[in-house]
Write a protein that holds these residues in place. Structure first.
Motif, PDB file in Angstrom:
ATOM      1  N   TYR A 127       0.844  -1.209   0.000  1.00  0.00           N
ATOM      2  CA  TYR A 127       0.000   0.000   0.000  1.00  0.00           C
ATOM      3  C   TYR A 127       0.876   1.256   0.000  1.00  0.00           C
ATOM      4  CZ  TYR A 127      -4.499  -2.328   0.947  1.00  0.00           C
ATOM      5  OH  TYR A 127      -5.649  -3.074   0.855  1.00  0.00           O
ATOM      6  N   GLN A 132      -0.922   4.397  -1.436  1.00  0.00           N
ATOM      7  CA  GLN A 132      -2.259   4.221  -0.868  1.00  0.00           C
ATOM      8  C   GLN A 132      -2.137   4.323   0.659  1.00  0.00           C
ATOM      9  OE1 GLN A 132      -4.884   1.249  -3.085  1.00  0.00           O
ATOM     10  NE2 GLN A 132      -2.852   0.475  -3.620  1.00  0.00           N
ATOM     11  N   GLU A 134      -3.869   5.884   2.865  1.00  0.00           N
ATOM     12  CA  GLU A 134      -5.092   5.741   3.658  1.00  0.00           C
ATOM     13  C   GLU A 134      -5.359   4.267   3.970  1.00  0.00           C
ATOM     14  OE1 GLU A 134      -4.768   7.131   0.720  1.00  0.00           O
ATOM     15  OE2 GLU A 134      -5.675   9.138   0.636  1.00  0.00           O
ATOM     16  N   SER A 135      -5.157   3.403   2.973  1.00  0.00           N
ATOM     17  CA  SER A 135      -5.378   1.966   3.190  1.00  0.00           C
ATOM     18  C   SER A 135      -4.343   1.393   4.145  1.00  0.00           C
ATOM     19  CB  SER A 135      -5.324   1.230   1.842  1.00  0.00           C
ATOM     20  OG  SER A 135      -6.358   1.669   0.987  1.00  0.00           O
ATOM     21  N   ARG A 137      -2.876   3.013   6.506  1.00  0.00           N
ATOM     22  CA  ARG A 137      -3.231   3.537   7.827  1.00  0.00           C
ATOM     23  C   ARG A 137      -4.413   2.775   8.416  1.00  0.00           C
ATOM     24  NH1 ARG A 137      -3.093   8.406  10.846  1.00  0.00           N
ATOM     25  NH2 ARG A 137      -5.080   8.994  11.779  1.00  0.00           N
ATOM     26  N   SER A 138      -5.406   2.452   7.581  1.00  0.00           N
ATOM     27  CA  SER A 138      -6.614   1.784   8.073  1.00  0.00           C
ATOM     28  C   SER A 138      -6.326   0.371   8.563  1.00  0.00           C
ATOM     29  CB  SER A 138      -7.685   1.747   6.977  1.00  0.00           C
ATOM     30  OG  SER A 138      -7.310   0.856   5.939  1.00  0.00           O
ATOM     31  N   LYS A 153      -1.824  10.566   8.944  1.00  0.00           N
ATOM     32  CA  LYS A 153      -2.961  10.896   8.087  1.00  0.00           C
ATOM     33  C   LYS A 153      -2.473  11.556   6.804  1.00  0.00           C
ATOM     34  CE  LYS A 153      -7.531  13.020   8.263  1.00  0.00           C
ATOM     35  NZ  LYS A 153      -8.494  13.789   9.102  1.00  0.00           N
ATOM     36  N   ALA A 154      -3.068  11.160   5.687  1.00  0.00           N
ATOM     37  CA  ALA A 154      -2.640  11.667   4.381  1.00  0.00           C
ATOM     38  C   ALA A 154      -3.702  12.587   3.791  1.00  0.00           C
ATOM     39  CB  ALA A 154      -2.369  10.505   3.434  1.00  0.00           C
ATOM     40  N   HIS A 155      -3.256  13.719   3.285  1.00  0.00           N
ATOM     41  CA  HIS A 155      -4.158  14.689   2.652  1.00  0.00           C
ATOM     42  C   HIS A 155      -3.830  14.750   1.161  1.00  0.00           C
ATOM     43  CE1 HIS A 155      -5.374  16.131   6.646  1.00  0.00           C
ATOM     44  NE2 HIS A 155      -4.083  16.112   6.959  1.00  0.00           N
ATOM     45  N   ARG A 156      -4.737  14.243   0.338  1.00  0.00           N
ATOM     46  CA  ARG A 156      -4.506  14.213  -1.100  1.00  0.00           C
ATOM     47  C   ARG A 156      -4.809  15.563  -1.739  1.00  0.00           C
ATOM     48  NH1 ARG A 156      -3.193   9.741  -3.572  1.00  0.00           N
ATOM     49  NH2 ARG A 156      -3.334   7.754  -2.448  1.00  0.00           N
ATOM     50  N   SER A 174       1.426  14.531   9.643  1.00  0.00           N
ATOM     51  CA  SER A 174       0.627  14.134   8.498  1.00  0.00           C
ATOM     52  C   SER A 174       1.440  14.185   7.212  1.00  0.00           C
ATOM     53  CB  SER A 174      -0.600  15.049   8.366  1.00  0.00           C
ATOM     54  OG  SER A 174      -0.195  16.382   8.080  1.00  0.00           O
TER      55      SER A 174
END
Length: 313
Positions: A127, A132, A134-135, A137-138, A153-156, A174
């Motif tokens: 990932y 990816q 967010e994936s 992190r989840s 946390k990622a900010h696209r 982040s």
């Protein structure tokens, strides 16, 4: 070794010249995996051609199993070989489709009670390598897998053009994506580096200790790393504290320059008016007091003669 290389050559020759004979071959999943591994580890051809040949093998021998076959009917060993095939393909040539395949196989491993920590670590690394975040992190937050790396946390970035080059800037807690391109006017330097690389640390330490070089790199350079696998966020934070004028960002899925990130670290790319003029691979500690003189002069940032044997692009 010679026998392996001969087998690899024969496999690639058959694939290229006689695809129907290849399709008719009754090779096991294990043998297909061994062929794929040999193809990716072949150092006799340039990486782009190596990856292309290996990808053809993957698409021929593994993708049909993942799209047409019932994975529930495969035994544990076959599922393991298929998972490792998806993992090695993504390691050498990160692609979201490979990660989707990894996900599919890992789900069947889970249903059979065969999923291990290493499978999930590999999946999270995949990932990360395909950005990816967010994936990745989840997997920690939703599945409570505390042995995985904690991902910020990622900010696209929004409203990006298709395949527009981007980088990910590392902030205090982040990741932030933004468009990035090589300036079309004036000198510019990209340093492909890694906070875990001792030679990168040595280069940054030397440059930051020389006032003239520090000012040049602070104004005209950007330091980037290729996120291949685990993202050790704490090391990036430590780098930013130690070398605040040279913060390291992450190369986006579409790099700002072809092939960026496929070399060792550190690699310095020296541009002038958007054109690559010279590159420097590695950091020779016995020549660190002069190694940057010629390439900096070549892009107008230092007044010395360019009598270096540096590679010219």
């Amino acid at each position: 070794m010679k026998e392996k290389l001969y087998a690899l050559f024969t496999a690639l020759l058959l694939l290229g010249l006689f695809p129907e004979a290849w399709a008719a071959a009754d090779a096991s999943i294990k043998n297909n995996y061994n062929q794929l591994q040999e193809a990716y580890e072949n150092t006799n051809i340039i990486p782009s051609k190596r990856n292309s040949s290996a990808k053809s093998l993957y698409l021929k021998n593994f993708r049909p199993i993942l799209t047409n076959s019932n994975l529930k009917e495969l035994d544990a060993k076959d599922l393991e070989y298929i998972f490792q095939a998806t993992s090695i393909a993504n390691f050498y040539d990160p692609d979201i489709k490979y990660v989707d395949d990894m996900n599919k196989v890992s789900e069947h491993l889970r249903l059979k009670g065969l999923i291990k920590k290493r499978h999930l670590v590999d999946l999270q690394n995949a990932y990360i390598s395909t950005r990816q975040f967010e994936s990745a992190r989840s997997m920690v937050n939703k599945k409570n897998l505390d042995y995985l790396k904690i991902i910020p946390k990622a900010h696209r970035a929004e409203n990006l053009a298709l395949k527009q080059p981007t980088i990910w800037e590392i902030e205090k807690s982040s990741l932030k994506e933004r468009a990035f391109s090589i300036p079309q006017q004036g000198p510019f330097i990209i340093v492909v580096s890694n906070p875990l690389c001792g030679f990168c640390i040595a280069a940054a330490k030397y440059i930051s200790g020389d006032k003239e070089l520090e000012n040049i790199f602070a104004e005209h350079s950007y330091w980037l790393t290729e996120p291949r696998g685990a993202l050790y966020f704490e090391h990036f934070q430590r780098w930013s504290q130690n070398y605040s004028k040279f913060p390291v960002g992450l190369i986006g899925i579409t790099p700002p320059w072809p092939g960026l990130g496929n070399t060792g670290t550190p690699t310095f790319y020296f541009f002038s008016d958007g054109k690559l003029i010279q590159s420097l691979r590695g950091w020779p500690r016995d020549k660190e007091d002069t190694v940057l003189d010629a390439p900096l002069a070549a892009i107008g940032l230092k007044n010395v003669k360019t009598t270096s044997s540096l590679s010219k692009e």
